[in-house]
Design a protein around this motif. Sequence first.
Motif, short mmCIF file in Angstrom:
data_model
loop_
_atom_site.label_atom_id
_atom_site.label_comp_id
_atom_site.label_asym_id
_atom_site.label_seq_id
_atom_site.Cartn_x
_atom_site.Cartn_y
_atom_site.Cartn_z
N MET A 1 0.58 -0.61 -0.13
CA MET A 1 0.25 0.62 0.05
C MET A 1 0.81 1.14 -0.22
SD MET A 1 -3.40 0.94 2.52
CE MET A 1 -2.92 2.57 2.82
N SER A 2 0.05 2.36 -0.67
CA SER A 2 1.14 3.48 -0.52
C SER A 2 0.37 4.50 -0.04
CB SER A 2 1.47 4.12 -2.08
OG SER A 2 0.41 4.35 -2.32
N LEU A 3 0.67 5.16 0.50
CA LEU A 3 0.85 6.56 1.15
C LEU A 3 -0.80 7.04 0.31
CD1 LEU A 3 0.10 8.57 3.65
CD2 LEU A 3 1.76 9.75 2.58
N LYS A 4 -0.34 7.17 -0.96
CA LYS A 4 -1.46 8.08 -1.89
C LYS A 4 -2.84 7.36 -1.23
CE LYS A 4 -0.28 5.61 -5.63
NZ LYS A 4 0.98 5.80 -6.62
N HIS A 5 -3.03 6.03 -1.41
CA HIS A 5 -4.12 5.20 -1.53
C HIS A 5 -4.90 5.59 -0.46
CE1 HIS A 5 -2.36 3.73 -4.93
NE2 HIS A 5 -3.05 3.54 -5.20
N ALA A 6 -4.02 5.64 0.80
CA ALA A 6 -4.60 5.84 2.28
C ALA A 6 -5.33 7.20 2.18
CB ALA A 6 -3.57 6.06 3.04
N GLY A 18 -5.27 19.35 4.30
CA GLY A 18 -3.98 18.47 5.26
C GLY A 18 -4.06 18.33 6.33
N TYR A 19 -4.10 19.19 6.97
CA TYR A 19 -4.46 19.14 8.55
C TYR A 19 -5.59 18.26 8.77
CZ TYR A 19 -5.51 20.84 13.28
OH TYR A 19 -5.42 20.33 15.49
N ASP A 20 -6.64 18.11 8.06
CA ASP A 20 -7.85 17.20 9.01
C ASP A 20 -7.43 15.71 8.04
OD1 ASP A 20 -9.10 19.69 9.04
OD2 ASP A 20 -10.11 19.60 7.10
N LEU A 21 -6.93 15.48 7.32
CA LEU A 21 -6.00 14.23 6.93
C LEU A 21 -5.16 13.82 7.94
CD1 LEU A 21 -5.49 14.73 3.54
CD2 LEU A 21 -7.16 13.11 3.77
N VAL A 22 -4.30 14.24 8.60
CA VAL A 22 -3.55 14.52 9.14
C VAL A 22 -3.99 14.04 10.89
CG1 VAL A 22 -1.43 15.11 10.80
CG2 VAL A 22 -1.81 15.35 8.81
N LYS A 23 -5.08 14.23 11.07
CA LYS A 23 -5.65 14.13 12.37
C LYS A 23 -6.31 12.74 11.65
CE LYS A 23 -8.76 17.03 13.41
NZ LYS A 23 -9.71 18.47 13.82
N ARG A 24 -7.27 12.97 10.53
CA ARG A 24 -7.50 11.31 11.01
C ARG A 24 -7.09 10.68 10.53
NH1 ARG A 24 -11.08 13.07 5.49
NH2 ARG A 24 -11.79 15.84 5.92
N PHE A 25 -6.07 10.28 10.26
CA PHE A 25 -5.05 8.90 9.83
C PHE A 25 -4.58 8.87 11.88
CE2 PHE A 25 -2.88 9.62 5.57
CZ PHE A 25 -2.34 8.47 5.65
N PHE A 32 -2.41 1.49 12.30
CA PHE A 32 -1.97 0.88 11.18
C PHE A 32 -0.80 0.98 9.91
CE2 PHE A 32 -6.25 0.48 10.32
CZ PHE A 32 -6.35 0.89 9.13
N TRP A 33 -1.13 2.74 9.82
CA TRP A 33 -0.76 2.99 8.82
C TRP A 33 -0.17 4.69 9.26
CZ3 TRP A 33 1.09 1.06 4.25
CH2 TRP A 33 2.55 2.08 3.25
N ASN A 34 1.32 4.17 9.09
CA ASN A 34 2.12 6.07 9.64
C ASN A 34 2.72 6.67 8.74
OD1 ASN A 34 2.17 5.10 12.82
ND2 ASN A 34 3.29 3.67 12.11
N ALA A 35 1.82 8.57 8.97
CA ALA A 35 2.68 8.86 7.73
C ALA A 35 3.01 9.96 8.66
CB ALA A 35 1.00 9.05 6.19
N LYS A 36 3.82 11.21 8.25
CA LYS A 36 4.22 11.43 8.59
C LYS A 36 3.47 13.46 8.17
CE LYS A 36 8.60 10.91 10.45
NZ LYS A 36 9.73 9.88 10.01
N GLN A 38 4.20 16.00 6.68
CA GLN A 38 4.90 16.74 5.39
C GLN A 38 4.97 15.54 4.59
OE1 GLN A 38 7.12 15.84 9.15
NE2 GLN A 38 8.25 18.11 9.20
N GLN A 39 4.88 14.26 4.77
CA GLN A 39 4.88 13.09 3.96
C GLN A 39 3.27 13.36 3.56
OE1 GLN A 39 5.52 9.59 6.39
NE2 GLN A 39 6.49 9.15 4.63
N VAL A 40 1.63 13.72 4.18
CA VAL A 40 0.94 14.01 3.68
C VAL A 40 1.21 14.98 2.88
CG1 VAL A 40 -1.65 14.39 4.02
CG2 VAL A 40 0.16 12.33 5.74
N TYR A 41 1.18 16.18 3.33
CA TYR A 41 1.56 17.48 2.53
C TYR A 41 2.03 17.32 1.39
CZ TYR A 41 -0.57 20.02 6.29
OH TYR A 41 -1.72 20.61 6.49
N LEU A 42 3.07 16.39 0.91
CA LEU A 42 4.31 16.26 -0.31
C LEU A 42 2.85 15.00 -1.22
CD1 LEU A 42 6.37 16.31 -1.43
CD2 LEU A 42 7.42 14.48 -0.22
N GLU A 43 2.25 14.71 -0.76
CA GLU A 43 1.43 13.59 -1.50
C GLU A 43 0.48 14.27 -1.66
OE1 GLU A 43 1.53 9.85 -3.50
OE2 GLU A 43 2.81 10.46 -1.58
#
Length: 179
Positions: A1-6, A18-25, A32-36, A38-43
Amino acid sequence: MSLKHAILILLESEPGSGYDLVKRFKAGLGYFWNAKHQQVYLELKKLSEAGWLAFEEEAQDSRPDKKVYRLTPAGHAELLRWLSEPVAPNRINDALLVKLYGGTLTDEANLREEMARHVAIHLKTLDSLQAIERELLALPEAERLAWRLPYLTLRRGILGEQAWLAWADEVAQTLRSAD
């Protein structure tokens, strides 16, 4: 799986910044899937450039404008394509297991301390997952039905933590018997 699909999965249900997504993560997928951050914003930028996301800028009083992302039809198609493909089994890289494997090269007190630290972390995670489970089970049946598949991922997390803690008990017994 990749971050893009998450990210696509998270945005399928509801647009967000982006902030909302980090909170949802942190609230769901983060178990079960980690993302920093900065990674979320870059993706998000990459997905927008690929045409899988669109965004609207919303003005904020005391902060810069925020981008609220949503899936495009192309993003939805990519998500459906990915969901239909098989995924590879998960492989782990666990430094604790490597340390335990080579444990004869160190003081067993060091291993016991390390295990105690990890047990505390896993107990805290298990407690958090079980609290989420209690919240989901308290929902009216119609709402619970909408959460039935995410609930299965929650159950996997709970069972995984319980199994890890049972294994940690075996490790503790083995380390005690070596004394």
